[in-house]
Design an enzyme around this catalytic site. Sequence first.
Site, short mmCIF file in Angstrom:
data_model
loop_
_atom_site.label_atom_id
_atom_site.label_comp_id
_atom_site.label_asym_id
_atom_site.label_seq_id
_atom_site.Cartn_x
_atom_site.Cartn_y
_atom_site.Cartn_z
N GLN A 1 0.84 -1.19 0.00
CA GLN A 1 0.00 0.00 0.00
C GLN A 1 0.87 1.25 0.00
O GLN A 1 1.78 1.39 0.82
CB GLN A 1 -0.91 -0.02 1.23
N HIS B 1 -2.39 -3.78 0.06
CA HIS B 1 -3.54 -3.12 -0.53
C HIS B 1 -4.43 -4.16 -1.22
O HIS B 1 -3.98 -4.87 -2.12
CB HIS B 1 -3.06 -2.09 -1.55
N TRP C 1 -11.12 -2.55 8.04
CA TRP C 1 -11.03 -2.32 6.60
C TRP C 1 -11.54 -3.52 5.81
O TRP C 1 -11.06 -3.83 4.73
CB TRP C 1 -9.60 -1.93 6.19
N GLU D 1 -9.90 -6.11 3.18
CA GLU D 1 -8.48 -5.77 3.21
C GLU D 1 -7.84 -6.17 4.54
O GLU D 1 -6.68 -6.59 4.57
CB GLU D 1 -8.28 -4.28 2.96
N TRP E 1 -4.57 5.12 -8.78
CA TRP E 1 -5.91 5.27 -8.24
C TRP E 1 -6.61 6.41 -8.97
O TRP E 1 -5.99 7.45 -9.27
CB TRP E 1 -5.87 5.65 -6.76
N ARG F 1 -20.77 5.97 -3.83
CA ARG F 1 -21.23 5.02 -2.82
C ARG F 1 -22.60 5.42 -2.28
O ARG F 1 -22.83 6.59 -1.99
CB ARG F 1 -20.24 4.94 -1.66
#
Length: 347
Positions: free
Chosen positions: A228, A261, A295, A298, A335, A344
């Site tokens: 990550q 990640h 998380w 993850e 990203w 979302r």
Amino acid sequence: MNPKTRVVVIITFSFILSFCAYKYTDKWSDFKPYLPSICKTFNSRLVENSTSNPDPQNQISEKLSLQDWFLPSNKVELRTKTPWNAPILWEGTFNRTYLEEYYRNNPVTIGLTVFALGKYLDKYLEKFLASADKYFMPGHKVIYYVMVDDHSKLPYIEYGTSRFLKPRVVAKEARWQDVSMMRMKTLADMLQDFIKDEVDYVFCMDVDMDFRAPYGVETLGELVAQAQAWFMNSPNTEFTYERRPESKAYIEMGQGDFYYHAAVFGGTPSRVLDLVRSCYAGIMEDKKNNIEAVWHDESHLNKYFLEHKPTLILSPEYCWDFTIHTEMEHVKLAWAMKDYAEVRDNV
């Protein structure tokens, strides 16, 4: 000289000997008893020559070893190996020419799985697939396994040679957290049912990213993890592991090698299948105990990699966040800039 060539040479030599014997001796029967001995001697000479002067083309096809392609001394200023001697991949630490030659002689099929549900399908999937078609495993056979909740919204893309799309409709969960976690169950089912029989390696990626440069065969390995970007140089006490002992994803303070990640992981189908099954089992055990890891999937992925060390780790070049800084060189995958409130249903 490879075995097939050696056989052809021996047959040809034997034929010439036979012809000469027939042509220049009165009786073939006088010469015939010596032919096997002559051919055996000639063959042994060929074998010696093949051993002392191996064909590089044949040699490269036999087995891929780390010392043949991994060049950690090229980046002494960076961390290039784990405590268990797995490579940490940066641009410049691998021999791309050697790897491409190896995989030309030993072709593989690579799978790429991605989930694009709800607003993520509308906003990110087309760019992800178009950039993957340009940069993901260029020159090699790729199967895109794309999970959507609305087949009619699949973007039209003209895929390159040896690129194949296999879409699959899946149900959309009510919360994004459940979408993230339940993909482990879907991946386990797909890997078991058909993916394991169709590919040699498989990568699982988030859709809200896009490829920026060649993401090639240097990333192939038995069990591949992504470091990550935000935690690459942080001590493990700062990693955002699940710290509650009640969770199956719990990692004790002071433990841990890297923070991994969940946006990227991969490997051979059998190893990835074991990973996603383990994560799913942990998620369901937590649900039974009315706890949810900090998380989500993850957290469970990090617990798995703590107990099952990756054989290859990708540096942040392979999944970079430009909000950290914009000067990062050699970025392969980035990203996407996003507003979570936009994509979302529950933030």
